[in-house]
Design a protein around this motif. Structure first.
Motif, PDB file in Angstrom:
ATOM      1  N   VAL A 119       0.695  -0.860  -0.363  1.00  0.00           N
ATOM      2  CA  VAL A 119       0.062  -0.074  -0.052  1.00  0.00           C
ATOM      3  C   VAL A 119       0.845   1.197  -0.301  1.00  0.00           C
ATOM      4  CG1 VAL A 119      -2.025   1.030   1.183  1.00  0.00           C
ATOM      5  CG2 VAL A 119      -1.864  -1.054   1.164  1.00  0.00           C
ATOM      6  N   GLU A 120       0.698   2.596  -1.161  1.00  0.00           N
ATOM      7  CA  GLU A 120       1.416   3.028  -1.018  1.00  0.00           C
ATOM      8  C   GLU A 120       0.762   4.635  -0.584  1.00  0.00           C
ATOM      9  OE1 GLU A 120       3.092   6.275  -4.813  1.00  0.00           O
ATOM     10  OE2 GLU A 120       3.117   3.910  -5.092  1.00  0.00           O
ATOM     11  N   ASN A 121      -0.530   4.485  -0.979  1.00  0.00           N
ATOM     12  CA  ASN A 121      -1.066   5.565   0.034  1.00  0.00           C
ATOM     13  C   ASN A 121      -2.758   5.291  -0.270  1.00  0.00           C
ATOM     14  OD1 ASN A 121      -2.138   7.466  -2.559  1.00  0.00           O
ATOM     15  ND2 ASN A 121      -0.471   7.134  -3.164  1.00  0.00           N
ATOM     16  N   LEU A 126       4.353   5.829   5.565  1.00  0.00           N
ATOM     17  CA  LEU A 126       5.802   6.319   5.259  1.00  0.00           C
ATOM     18  C   LEU A 126       6.562   5.737   6.517  1.00  0.00           C
ATOM     19  CD1 LEU A 126       5.417   9.695   7.304  1.00  0.00           C
ATOM     20  CD2 LEU A 126       5.869   8.965   5.338  1.00  0.00           C
ATOM     21  N   LYS A 127       7.242   4.332   5.272  1.00  0.00           N
ATOM     22  CA  LYS A 127       8.443   3.475   4.967  1.00  0.00           C
ATOM     23  C   LYS A 127       9.812   3.860   5.558  1.00  0.00           C
ATOM     24  CE  LYS A 127       5.861   0.369   2.002  1.00  0.00           C
ATOM     25  NZ  LYS A 127       5.936  -0.355   0.835  1.00  0.00           N
ATOM     26  N   VAL A 128       9.684   5.089   5.388  1.00  0.00           N
ATOM     27  CA  VAL A 128      11.003   5.671   5.887  1.00  0.00           C
ATOM     28  C   VAL A 128      11.369   6.348   7.546  1.00  0.00           C
ATOM     29  CG1 VAL A 128      10.815   7.486   2.901  1.00  0.00           C
ATOM     30  CG2 VAL A 128      10.402   8.535   5.334  1.00  0.00           C
ATOM     31  N   LEU A 129      10.327   6.673   7.981  1.00  0.00           N
ATOM     32  CA  LEU A 129      10.738   6.850   9.412  1.00  0.00           C
ATOM     33  C   LEU A 129      10.893   5.593   9.945  1.00  0.00           C
ATOM     34  CD1 LEU A 129       7.341   8.469  10.249  1.00  0.00           C
ATOM     35  CD2 LEU A 129       9.790   9.392   9.305  1.00  0.00           C
ATOM     36  N   ASN A 130      11.982   5.915  10.678  1.00  0.00           N
ATOM     37  CA  ASN A 130      13.166   5.108  11.540  1.00  0.00           C
ATOM     38  C   ASN A 130      11.719   4.586  12.863  1.00  0.00           C
ATOM     39  OD1 ASN A 130      14.768   3.703  13.770  1.00  0.00           O
ATOM     40  ND2 ASN A 130      16.587   5.018  13.301  1.00  0.00           N
ATOM     41  N   PRO A 131      11.898   2.956  12.765  1.00  0.00           N
ATOM     42  CA  PRO A 131      10.737   2.811  13.587  1.00  0.00           C
ATOM     43  C   PRO A 131      10.983   3.370  15.564  1.00  0.00           C
ATOM     44  CG  PRO A 131      11.701   0.861  12.655  1.00  0.00           C
ATOM     45  CD  PRO A 131      12.303   2.471  11.881  1.00  0.00           C
ATOM     46  N   SER A 132      12.510   3.166  15.165  1.00  0.00           N
ATOM     47  CA  SER A 132      12.577   3.174  17.069  1.00  0.00           C
ATOM     48  C   SER A 132      12.430   4.840  17.469  1.00  0.00           C
ATOM     49  CB  SER A 132      14.340   3.632  17.219  1.00  0.00           C
ATOM     50  OG  SER A 132      14.962   4.589  16.053  1.00  0.00           O
ATOM     51  N   PHE A 133      11.774   5.569  17.191  1.00  0.00           N
ATOM     52  CA  PHE A 133      11.982   7.132  17.119  1.00  0.00           C
ATOM     53  C   PHE A 133      10.250   7.600  16.040  1.00  0.00           C
ATOM     54  CE2 PHE A 133      16.439   7.404  16.918  1.00  0.00           C
ATOM     55  CZ  PHE A 133      16.749   7.989  17.244  1.00  0.00           C
ATOM     56  N   PHE A 134       9.903   7.027  15.686  1.00  0.00           N
ATOM     57  CA  PHE A 134       8.015   7.027  15.207  1.00  0.00           C
ATOM     58  C   PHE A 134       7.607   5.738  15.141  1.00  0.00           C
ATOM     59  CE2 PHE A 134      11.411  10.674  13.196  1.00  0.00           C
ATOM     60  CZ  PHE A 134      10.422  11.411  13.545  1.00  0.00           C
ATOM     61  N   LYS A 135       5.849   5.847  15.128  1.00  0.00           N
ATOM     62  CA  LYS A 135       5.505   4.580  15.254  1.00  0.00           C
ATOM     63  C   LYS A 135       5.248   4.156  13.746  1.00  0.00           C
ATOM     64  CE  LYS A 135       1.964   4.299  17.689  1.00  0.00           C
ATOM     65  NZ  LYS A 135       2.059   2.649  18.806  1.00  0.00           N
ATOM     66  N   GLY A 136       5.802   4.899  12.553  1.00  0.00           N
ATOM     67  CA  GLY A 136       5.538   4.214  11.143  1.00  0.00           C
ATOM     68  C   GLY A 136       4.182   3.918  10.564  1.00  0.00           C
ATOM     69  N   GLY A 137       4.465   3.049   9.124  1.00  0.00           N
ATOM     70  CA  GLY A 137       3.098   2.475   9.024  1.00  0.00           C
ATOM     71  C   GLY A 137       2.220   3.484   8.390  1.00  0.00           C
ATOM     72  N   PHE A 138       0.388   4.247   8.149  1.00  0.00           N
ATOM     73  CA  PHE A 138      -0.207   4.781   7.965  1.00  0.00           C
ATOM     74  C   PHE A 138      -0.347   6.210   8.723  1.00  0.00           C
ATOM     75  CE2 PHE A 138      -2.413   0.792   6.140  1.00  0.00           C
ATOM     76  CZ  PHE A 138      -1.076  -0.042   4.540  1.00  0.00           C
TER      77      PHE A 138
END
Length: 228
Positions: free
Chosen positions: A108-110, A121-133
């Motif tokens: 799923v892109e958008n 938002l796959k670019v986000l670092n999961p250690s700092f952001f929740k990530g996902g949609f």
């Protein structure tokens, strides 16, 4: 010039509408069984919740939306967003059908529901952001606000109750100067916009009720206000 811009805008809308018609005709005629979006695990939900609560964004009912999935556009598809599990759920047939599919997240892109666009938002670092949609709110050509909607589950406080409560939570991420920043608090926002400290303080003071009733709209309006 204005007339020319109107014609260009009309032409772009016509192109988008025509594109949607073509994709819808194609999807309908080849059959849902042949479509890539039919792949995914079954969506199961056996929650027994407190009245008027659920695990979904906006509504537990399916709504027509658009989807960019595995490099393919889909229009007028029945979607709902499970923000507890961060799953996009598809009803691949019609509203009367009970089949529900969790779309493969990495594909799923958008997607858009109720004219609100969400991106992966796959670019986000999961250690700092929740990530996902995240809901995407474009501010200007170089800045954007991303809102993560999620819910925390807990049992009802009443004795002998097996009911589930879902508590809305949010994560706010700002894209500024090609970098992502968490802005979950006023101090973080002021640190990014020190020249607007007075505006930010005034906004917080004047919109206390909105912050409590609708935190997402509060931050949307604040970021737009700062950049206006």
């Amino acid at each position: 010039m204005i007339f020319g811009l109107f014609l260009n805008n009309y032409h772009l809308r016509s192109q988008t509408s025509k594109e949607a018609e073509i994709y819808n005709w194609f999807d309908k005629n080849i059959g849902i069984e042949s479509l890539d979006i039919k792949n995914g695990a079954a969506h199961l939900n056996f929650d027994n919740t407190v009245e008027n609560q659920n695990r979904y964004y906006f509504t537990e009912n399916f709504r027509k939306g658009t989807l960019r999935y595995n490099n393919q556009n889909y229009y007028d598809v029945l979607l709902k967003y499970d923000i507890y599990k961060d799953d996009l759920v598809l009803n691949p047939y019609d509203e009367a059908n009970t089949t529900k599919i969790n779309l493969i997240k990495d594909n799923v892109e958008n997607f858009s529901i109720n004219n609100e666009k969400f991106i992966n938002l796959k670019v986000l670092n999961p250690s700092f952001f929740k990530g996902g949609f995240y809901e995407e709110v474009l501010i200007n050509s170089t800045s954007a606000l991303y809102i993560k909607y999620f819910k925390e589950k807990k049992k009802d406080q009443k004795e002998e109750s097996n009911l589930i409560q879902y508590i809305p939570r949010y994560e706010f991420v700002l894209l500024k100067d090609s970098k992502y920043y968490l802005i979950n608090g006023k101090k973080e926002i002021i640190a990014l916009f020190p020249e607007s400290k007075r505006k930010i303080n005034d906004y917080y003071f004047m919109n206390k009720s909105l912050k409590k009733e609708n935190p997402a709209l509060f931050i949307k309006n604040l970021v737009k206000y700062i950049n206006n």
